[in-house]
Write a protein that holds these residues in place. Structure first.
Motif, mmCIF file in Angstrom:
data_model
loop_
_atom_site.group_PDB
_atom_site.id
_atom_site.type_symbol
_atom_site.label_atom_id
_atom_site.label_comp_id
_atom_site.label_asym_id
_atom_site.label_seq_id
_atom_site.Cartn_x
_atom_site.Cartn_y
_atom_site.Cartn_z
ATOM 1 N N MET A 9 0.614 0.734 12.342
ATOM 2 C CA MET A 9 -0.268 -0.166 11.484
ATOM 3 C C MET A 9 -0.798 -1.279 12.588
ATOM 4 S SD MET A 9 1.323 -2.729 8.559
ATOM 5 C CE MET A 9 2.719 -3.191 9.493
ATOM 6 N N GLN A 10 -2.058 -1.364 12.363
ATOM 7 C CA GLN A 10 -2.980 -2.481 12.982
ATOM 8 C C GLN A 10 -3.805 -3.628 12.374
ATOM 9 O OE1 GLN A 10 -3.959 -0.745 16.767
ATOM 10 N NE2 GLN A 10 -5.179 -2.619 17.442
ATOM 11 N N SER A 11 -4.008 -4.572 12.315
ATOM 12 C CA SER A 11 -5.081 -5.319 11.539
ATOM 13 C C SER A 11 -6.479 -5.167 12.213
ATOM 14 C CB SER A 11 -4.759 -6.902 11.622
ATOM 15 O OG SER A 11 -4.888 -7.297 12.756
ATOM 16 N N SER A 12 -7.445 -5.431 11.636
ATOM 17 C CA SER A 12 -8.753 -5.052 11.821
ATOM 18 C C SER A 12 -9.362 -6.301 12.475
ATOM 19 C CB SER A 12 -9.652 -4.479 10.810
ATOM 20 O OG SER A 12 -9.643 -5.353 9.447
ATOM 21 N N ASP A 13 -8.701 -7.497 12.116
ATOM 22 C CA ASP A 13 -9.286 -8.914 12.833
ATOM 23 C C ASP A 13 -8.976 -9.062 14.171
ATOM 24 O OD1 ASP A 13 -10.044 -11.332 12.897
ATOM 25 O OD2 ASP A 13 -9.199 -12.110 11.263
ATOM 26 N N ASN A 21 -9.309 -11.468 15.832
ATOM 27 C CA ASN A 21 -9.104 -12.951 16.011
ATOM 28 C C ASN A 21 -7.477 -13.223 15.743
ATOM 29 O OD1 ASN A 21 -11.551 -13.691 16.944
ATOM 30 N ND2 ASN A 21 -12.365 -13.960 15.176
ATOM 31 N N HIS A 22 -7.244 -12.461 14.859
ATOM 32 C CA HIS A 22 -5.503 -12.420 14.368
ATOM 33 C C HIS A 22 -5.098 -10.904 14.447
ATOM 34 C CE1 HIS A 22 -2.646 -14.567 12.017
ATOM 35 N NE2 HIS A 22 -2.215 -13.506 11.446
ATOM 36 N N PRO A 23 -4.538 -10.614 15.505
ATOM 37 C CA PRO A 23 -4.219 -9.241 15.778
ATOM 38 C C PRO A 23 -2.925 -8.845 15.026
ATOM 39 C CG PRO A 23 -3.943 -10.369 17.940
ATOM 40 C CD PRO A 23 -4.815 -11.363 16.724
ATOM 41 N N ILE A 24 -2.466 -8.179 14.510
ATOM 42 C CA ILE A 24 -1.305 -7.615 13.941
ATOM 43 C C ILE A 24 -1.029 -6.122 14.199
ATOM 44 C CG2 ILE A 24 0.095 -7.203 11.799
ATOM 45 C CD1 ILE A 24 -1.428 -9.394 10.434
ATOM 46 N N THR A 25 0.104 -5.849 14.868
ATOM 47 C CA THR A 25 0.596 -4.733 15.278
ATOM 48 C C THR A 25 2.077 -4.472 14.676
ATOM 49 O OG1 THR A 25 1.842 -5.031 17.195
ATOM 50 C CG2 THR A 25 -0.740 -4.334 17.365
ATOM 51 N N CYS A 26 2.476 -3.216 14.458
ATOM 52 C CA CYS A 26 3.742 -2.992 13.743
ATOM 53 C C CYS A 26 4.261 -1.554 14.318
ATOM 54 C CB CYS A 26 3.755 -2.740 12.127
ATOM 55 S SG CYS A 26 5.209 -2.557 11.424
ATOM 56 N N ALA A 27 5.552 -1.627 14.941
ATOM 57 C CA ALA A 27 5.846 -0.495 15.531
ATOM 58 C C ALA A 27 7.583 -0.204 15.078
ATOM 59 C CB ALA A 27 5.826 -0.354 17.087
ATOM 60 N N ARG A 28 8.192 0.763 15.432
ATOM 61 C CA ARG A 28 9.581 0.997 15.143
ATOM 62 C C ARG A 28 10.293 0.491 16.385
ATOM 63 N NH1 ARG A 28 11.959 6.515 12.887
ATOM 64 N NH2 ARG A 28 13.814 5.291 13.107
ATOM 65 N N GLU A 29 11.508 -0.300 16.250
ATOM 66 C CA GLU A 29 11.993 -0.562 17.080
ATOM 67 C C GLU A 29 13.251 0.352 17.568
ATOM 68 O OE1 GLU A 29 15.262 -4.565 18.326
ATOM 69 O OE2 GLU A 29 14.274 -4.440 16.366
ATOM 70 N N SER A 30 13.296 0.735 18.598
ATOM 71 C CA SER A 30 14.313 1.615 19.199
ATOM 72 C C SER A 30 15.811 1.213 18.973
ATOM 73 C CB SER A 30 14.049 1.867 20.798
ATOM 74 O OG SER A 30 14.389 0.913 21.597
ATOM 75 N N ARG A 76 1.671 -16.599 0.002
ATOM 76 C CA ARG A 76 0.665 -15.835 -0.007
ATOM 77 C C ARG A 76 0.199 -15.787 1.581
ATOM 78 N NH1 ARG A 76 -2.100 -11.822 -1.632
ATOM 79 N NH2 ARG A 76 -4.537 -11.506 -1.415
ATOM 80 N N CYS A 77 0.086 -14.629 2.158
ATOM 81 C CA CYS A 77 -0.608 -14.523 3.754
ATOM 82 C C CYS A 77 -1.861 -13.662 3.413
ATOM 83 C CB CYS A 77 0.649 -13.617 4.449
ATOM 84 S SG CYS A 77 -0.393 -13.236 6.059
ATOM 85 N N PRO A 78 -2.928 -14.253 4.076
ATOM 86 C CA PRO A 78 -4.209 -13.670 3.633
ATOM 87 C C PRO A 78 -4.462 -12.401 4.417
ATOM 88 C CG PRO A 78 -4.383 -15.600 5.371
ATOM 89 C CD PRO A 78 -2.951 -15.585 4.804
ATOM 90 N N TYR A 79 -3.200 -11.987 5.372
ATOM 91 C CA TYR A 79 -3.321 -10.625 6.177
ATOM 92 C C TYR A 79 -2.236 -9.579 5.649
ATOM 93 C CZ TYR A 79 -5.768 -13.873 9.296
ATOM 94 O OH TYR A 79 -6.597 -14.503 9.820
ATOM 95 N N LYS A 80 -1.330 -10.279 4.826
ATOM 96 C CA LYS A 80 -0.320 -9.454 4.642
ATOM 97 C C LYS A 80 0.001 -9.206 3.109
ATOM 98 C CE LYS A 80 3.111 -11.209 7.197
ATOM 99 N NZ LYS A 80 2.094 -12.042 8.057
ATOM 100 N N LEU A 105 -1.036 -5.969 1.440
ATOM 101 C CA LEU A 105 -2.597 -5.634 1.251
ATOM 102 C C LEU A 105 -2.920 -4.434 2.122
ATOM 103 C CD1 LEU A 105 -4.055 -9.285 2.185
ATOM 104 C CD2 LEU A 105 -3.987 -8.335 -0.033
ATOM 105 N N PRO A 106 -3.953 -3.895 1.831
ATOM 106 C CA PRO A 106 -4.427 -2.458 2.499
ATOM 107 C C PRO A 106 -4.143 -2.556 4.122
ATOM 108 C CG PRO A 106 -5.878 -3.003 0.589
ATOM 109 C CD PRO A 106 -5.061 -4.253 0.853
ATOM 110 N N GLY A 107 -3.752 -1.761 4.605
ATOM 111 C CA GLY A 107 -3.238 -1.585 6.144
ATOM 112 C C GLY A 107 -2.055 -2.237 6.623
ATOM 113 N N MET A 108 -1.250 -2.742 5.530
ATOM 114 C CA MET A 108 0.022 -3.070 5.839
ATOM 115 C C MET A 108 1.033 -2.597 4.628
ATOM 116 S SD MET A 108 -0.437 -5.704 7.917
ATOM 117 C CE MET A 108 -1.911 -5.610 8.990
ATOM 118 N N GLU A 109 0.652 -1.279 4.449
ATOM 119 C CA GLU A 109 1.441 -0.610 3.571
ATOM 120 C C GLU A 109 2.836 -0.496 4.045
ATOM 121 O OE1 GLU A 109 -1.524 0.284 4.101
ATOM 122 O OE2 GLU A 109 -2.712 0.323 2.501
ATOM 123 N N ARG A 110 2.992 0.000 5.383
ATOM 124 C CA ARG A 110 4.363 0.145 6.198
ATOM 125 C C ARG A 110 5.264 -0.759 5.538
ATOM 126 N NH1 ARG A 110 3.902 2.039 12.106
ATOM 127 N NH2 ARG A 110 6.045 2.370 11.764
#
Length: 189
Positions: free
Chosen positions: A1-5, A7-16, A66-70, A96-101
């Motif tokens: 998952m990654q944001s499209s902005d 100026n406000h990057p968002i990434t999400c990945a599994r922790e080992s 409310r978060c404008p990104y999530k 929000l779309p893109g943050m479904e995980r």
């Protein structure tokens, strides 16, 4: 998952590894499916699947944000061992779309709980933000120097005591005290 902005990057990945959440020393979550969300300049946040959280100790509160990104976050209060920590946990039920995980996963405010990753010692896990490298060796060295070197003495100046001890010298040679020596004759040290 990654944001499209950009100026406000968002990434999400599994922790080992397997990650546990402890509240006052008691396990409140345990999962090998933890997502680490990194957002802009904020500290990383761990999100746990609801099925891996002891929901019996959480109650949904009235708080929402409310978060404008999530999207909209709902909050939960921890009730455990007579302690109540209001709004210590949050979740995005319908992000929000893109943050479904993140859907239905729970995140804990780190000032209220301790995290343990099975690939690290509890002390290492507590000092390392999720997804970052180990702390500077100088920080660890300070802790190590305050441990027993094997000789029965600290390797550094002693920290101030946080408890008081009975004064054994006051009891030496005075067996006729009305009050007996602490622990005398009990086999305790």
């Amino acid at each position: 998952m990654q944001s499209s902005d950009p100026n406000h990057p968002i990434t999400c990945a599994r922790e080992s590894g397997r990650v546990r959440v402890l509240f006052e020393g008691h396990e409140i979550a345990d999962s090998d499916d933890v997502l680490v969300l990194r957002e802009a300049d904020y500290p990383p946040v761990r999100y746990f699947p609801r099925d891996d959280v002891a929901m019996a100790f959480l109650r949904r509160s009235d708080k929402t944000t409310r978060c404008p990104y999530k999207g909209s976050a709902s909050y939960y209060t921890i009730y455990r061992d007579g302690q109540i920590i209001e709004d210590a946990v949050w979740s995005y039920e319908a992000p929000l779309p893109g943050m479904e995980r993140l859907t239905g996963r729970l995140a804990f405010y780190p000032q209220h709980v301790d995290f343990q990753n099975d690939a690290l010692s509890p002390a290492e896990t507590a000092t390392i933000p999720p997804g970052t490298a180990p702390r500077d060796a100088r920080d660890i060295d300070e802790i190590v120097r305050h441990t027993d070197s094997g000789s029965g003495a600290s390797q550094a100046e002693h920290w101030d005591a946080n408890v008081s001890m009975p004064d054994d010298e006051a009891w030496e040679g005075d067996e006729d005290q009305v009050i007996g020596r602490p622990y005398h004759g009990t086999g305790s040290i």
